[in-house]
Scaffold this active site. Structure first.
Site, PDB file in Angstrom:
ATOM      1  N   ARG A 105       0.877  -1.192   0.089  1.00 53.12           N
ATOM      2  CA  ARG A 105      -0.112   0.018   0.021  1.00 53.12           C
ATOM      3  C   ARG A 105       0.958   1.159   0.080  1.00 53.12           C
ATOM      4  O   ARG A 105       0.307   2.373   0.420  1.00 53.12           O
ATOM      5  CB  ARG A 105      -1.095  -0.191   1.204  1.00 53.12           C
TER       6      ARG A 105
ATOM      7  N   ASP B  70       8.270   1.674   9.737  1.00 52.09           N
ATOM      8  CA  ASP B  70       6.893   1.244   9.780  1.00 52.09           C
ATOM      9  C   ASP B  70       6.196   1.027  11.225  1.00 52.09           C
ATOM     10  O   ASP B  70       6.127   0.166  11.879  1.00 52.09           O
ATOM     11  CB  ASP B  70       6.888  -0.469   9.296  1.00 52.09           C
TER      12      ASP B  70
ATOM     13  N   ARG C 122       5.730   9.755   3.951  1.00 50.89           N
ATOM     14  CA  ARG C 122       6.938   9.524   4.852  1.00 50.89           C
ATOM     15  C   ARG C 122       8.061   9.652   3.964  1.00 50.89           C
ATOM     16  O   ARG C 122       8.075   9.439   2.760  1.00 50.89           O
ATOM     17  CB  ARG C 122       6.699   8.185   5.539  1.00 50.89           C
TER      18      ARG C 122
ATOM     19  N   ASP D 192      10.876  -7.380   7.599  1.00 45.99           N
ATOM     20  CA  ASP D 192      10.459  -6.624   6.595  1.00 45.99           C
ATOM     21  C   ASP D 192      10.110  -5.192   7.117  1.00 45.99           C
ATOM     22  O   ASP D 192       9.797  -4.224   6.250  1.00 45.99           O
ATOM     23  CB  ASP D 192       9.046  -6.994   5.829  1.00 45.99           C
ATOM     24  N   ASN D 193      10.233  -5.062   8.555  1.00 43.62           N
ATOM     25  CA  ASN D 193      10.180  -3.561   9.018  1.00 43.62           C
ATOM     26  C   ASN D 193      11.271  -3.292   9.636  1.00 43.62           C
ATOM     27  O   ASN D 193      11.571  -2.279  10.473  1.00 43.62           O
ATOM     28  CB  ASN D 193       9.001  -3.858  10.266  1.00 43.62           C
TER      29      ASN D 193
HETATM   30  P1  AMP Z   1       3.093  -4.240   8.111  1.00 45.61           P
HETATM   31  O1  AMP Z   1       2.989  -5.223   9.271  1.00 45.61           O
HETATM   32  O2  AMP Z   1       1.991  -2.936   8.277  1.00 45.61           O
HETATM   33  O3  AMP Z   1       4.527  -3.620   8.178  1.00 45.61           O
HETATM   34  O4  AMP Z   1       2.634  -4.910   6.829  1.00 45.61           O
HETATM   35  C1  AMP Z   1       3.032  -6.134   6.261  1.00 45.61           C
HETATM   36  C2  AMP Z   1       2.927  -6.480   4.813  1.00 45.61           C
HETATM   37  O5  AMP Z   1       1.318  -6.353   4.697  1.00 45.61           O
HETATM   38  C3  AMP Z   1       3.588  -5.245   3.957  1.00 45.61           C
HETATM   39  O6  AMP Z   1       3.845  -6.002   2.639  1.00 45.61           O
HETATM   40  C4  AMP Z   1       2.574  -4.111   3.809  1.00 45.61           C
HETATM   41  O7  AMP Z   1       2.537  -3.598   2.468  1.00 45.61           O
HETATM   42  C5  AMP Z   1       1.120  -5.121   3.904  1.00 45.61           C
HETATM   43  N1  AMP Z   1       0.070  -4.457   3.907  1.00 45.61           N
HETATM   44  C6  AMP Z   1      -0.434  -4.066   5.385  1.00 45.61           C
HETATM   45  N2  AMP Z   1      -1.761  -3.385   5.368  1.00 45.61           N
HETATM   46  C7  AMP Z   1      -2.273  -3.423   3.892  1.00 45.61           C
HETATM   47  C8  AMP Z   1      -3.298  -3.079   3.162  1.00 45.61           C
HETATM   48  N3  AMP Z   1      -4.268  -2.525   3.915  1.00 45.61           N
HETATM   49  N4  AMP Z   1      -3.399  -3.296   1.989  1.00 45.61           N
HETATM   50  C9  AMP Z   1      -2.271  -3.895   1.154  1.00 45.61           C
HETATM   51  N5  AMP Z   1      -1.336  -4.294   1.831  1.00 45.61           N
HETATM   52  C10 AMP Z   1      -0.906  -4.194   3.060  1.00 45.61           C
HETATM   53 MG    MG Z   2       5.916  -3.318   7.076  1.00 50.46          MG
END
Ligand code: AMP
Ligand code: MG
Length: 501
Positions: free
Chosen positions: A102, A274, A188, A264-265
């Protein structure tokens, strides 16, 4: 070091000198795409100090062009927007391909500040579906966008390495989470958003050329000094290990909990990255888990340094084919704990206003944390009130002492602490001034963010602006805002923060 581009200031939004060097990597690294517009966007909050970094003209925040551009509704002519692919370990388990689900990278602009960075990449988080969205909708909600916005700038105010936040825009378009919420876009900035998981992606897909291309890109652009090392890839791992260890010391020293320290963070630059279900420690409990979804407490406060180390090992695994030997890889990773402990030691001495070190200081620190835990003492208030402690006379220590249920135990510790201070002829005034530059008065307590979010959900964005202004100067007394430094109200304990964002 000067960048290749001459620095100007006072850019209009549409005239920002956007480049995109990431888009110069092989096409398998990303997908070119446009952000998906949102209906009738409005400005929720913006950071003037972040805008200054990229030389944006004052007054741009008030323009339609700024709001439209940083919602993704209008794309600057010279922009090459992309979404990047990466993978990662989530909660210790290999999760395979993830990627910018996103977030859309608009491009990079020269950094006009003296931050030492040459570029800032601009990323729109919540700007619509990408090929990496998986089950997600490509959107971010107003709640989580305000939290990331405020915390990014708060961490910067605390002097902790972090991605920055330029602005949040909102729209009345609904998105579905546990309940319907409205959509927002967070812009960001960081010199790069490359993560540990970006390297793991190529390693686990057995793509050695891509792995090397990414490592070379990161070294050449962000760590050029490492080029001269015998083994630049080992030097990269060494440097990232050190930065990550130092970052953990900084987090622990202000009670910051990230909540989702998946690979990944983890930033390849050692930045806080993140922001999701993060929190600042209130009643001290090393086992505290800020992420409601993290049942096992993998990312609890006390586990953070260990988890960062685990993540560095995951990065080491991915870089191993480039480094060439297990021994050299291990050697780069091995100093993590030493780096962490050394930096934490410096920070704790500063927090207690100690200018010298003694072997027994660790006992003093351990006793302090033990008492804080046993008495559920508020982390931020404790250290801030400790600044006022005086060597003689208890007058100034009353409110500090009041944080403890077991006052006698606090008195005993304070006696030890005072005698330690006397050994180095500490002066009350000098110590207080020095301690106030490292022990923040203001942190982004969850309930403060919640109040700002609820007002913003009713289109009143004044509290977002007010909190931003307070948190930009967390070490200043700001007596007019003293209420923001007090213990959280009772209702705050009911707040739950999860990955839902
Ligand atoms: P995060 O835990 O926020 O770091 O996200 C982990 C993964 O999920 C990353 O690849 C984000 O891009 C994806 N992600 C989280 N929320 C969404 C969303 N609403 N739509 C698409 N991808 C998402
Ligand atoms: Mg992330």
């Amino acid at each position: 070091m000067n960048g290749p581009i001459s620095l100007k200031r006072g850019y209009r939004t549409g005239a920002l000198p956007l480049g995109n060097s990431f888009a110069g990597l092989p096409p398998t690294f990303f997908t070119r795409l446009m952000p998906t517009p949102l209906p009738a966007p409005y400005l929720v909050g913006a950071s003037a100090s972040a805008a200054q970094l990229i030389g944006l003209a004052p007054g741009e925040f008030a323009t339609r062009e700024f709001i439209e551009t940083f919602t993704g509704n209008r794309t600057p002519e010279n922009a090459v927007p992309v979404a990047a692919v990466y993978s990662g370990h989530q909660f210790g388990v290999w999760a395979g391909q993830l990627g910018d689900g996103r977030a859309i990278l608009l491009g990079e602009v020269p950094d006009c500040s003296d931050s030492g960075n040459i570029w800032q990449e601009l990323q729109l988080k919540g700007a619509g579906l990408t090929p990496y969205s998986r089950m997600g909708d490509g959107r971010a909600v107003l709640r989580s966008s305000i939290r990331e916005f405020l915390c990014s700038e708060a961490m910067h105010g605390l002097g902790i390495p972090t991605s920055r936040a330029l602005c949040v825009t909102g729209s009345d378009q609904y998105v579905m989470r546990e309940t319907p919420e409205t959509a927002a876009v967070l812009t960001r900035m960081a010199p790069t958003f490359v993560r540990f998981g970006s390297f793991e992606h190529w390693f686990y897909n057995d793509k050695m050329e891509e792995l090397r291309a990414l490592a070379d890109y990161v070294i050449d652009r962000f760590y050029p000094i490492l080029r001269t090392a015998d083994n630049p890839y080992q030097a990269l791992l060494q440097e990232v290990t050190q930065r990550s260890a130092h970052l953990m010391a900084h987090w622990q020293s202000v009670g910051f909990m990230h909540g989702v320290m998946n690979t990944d963070n983890m930033s390849i630059l050692g930045l806080t990255l993140d922001y999701g279900p993060f929190g600042f420690m209130e009643a001290f409990d090393p086992q505290h888990i800020c992420n409601h979804t993290d049942r096992q407490g993998r990312y609890s406060y006390r586990m953070q340094p260990q988890m960062a180390e685990w993540n560095c090992y995951a990065l080491g695994q991915a870089l191993l084919p480039l480094i060439g030997s297990v021994e050299a890889t291990r050697a780069a990773l091995e100093p993590f704990q030493a780096h962490y402990l050394a930096r934490l030691d410096i920070l704790l001495h500063a927090k207690l206003g100690l200018v010298s070190t003694q072997p027994s200081d660790q006992l003093l620190f351990d006793a302090m944390f033990g008492l804080m835990e046993a008495n559920h003492v508020d982390f931020t208030l404790f250290f801030r009130l400790l600044c006022d402690l005086q060597l003689d006379g208890d007058g100034q220590a009353a409110s500090l002492r009041d944080l403890f249920i077991d006052r006698a135990a606090f008195d005993a510790w304070a006696t030890q602490y005072r005698s330690r201070l006397r050994q180095e002829n500490s002066s009350d005034l000098q110590r207080r001034l020095a301690m106030q530059t490292v022990n923040p008065k203001y942190v982004l307590r969850n309930y403060l963010a919640q109040v700002a979010i609820e007002k913003a959900q009713n289109k009143d964005f004044s509290e977002v602006a007010k909190l931003l202004a307070i948190l930009e100067k967390p070490f200043d007394e700001q007596p007019e805002h003293a209420a923001y430094a007090e213990l959280p109200p009772d209702w705050a304990s009911q707040l739950e923060v999860s990955c839902s964002s």
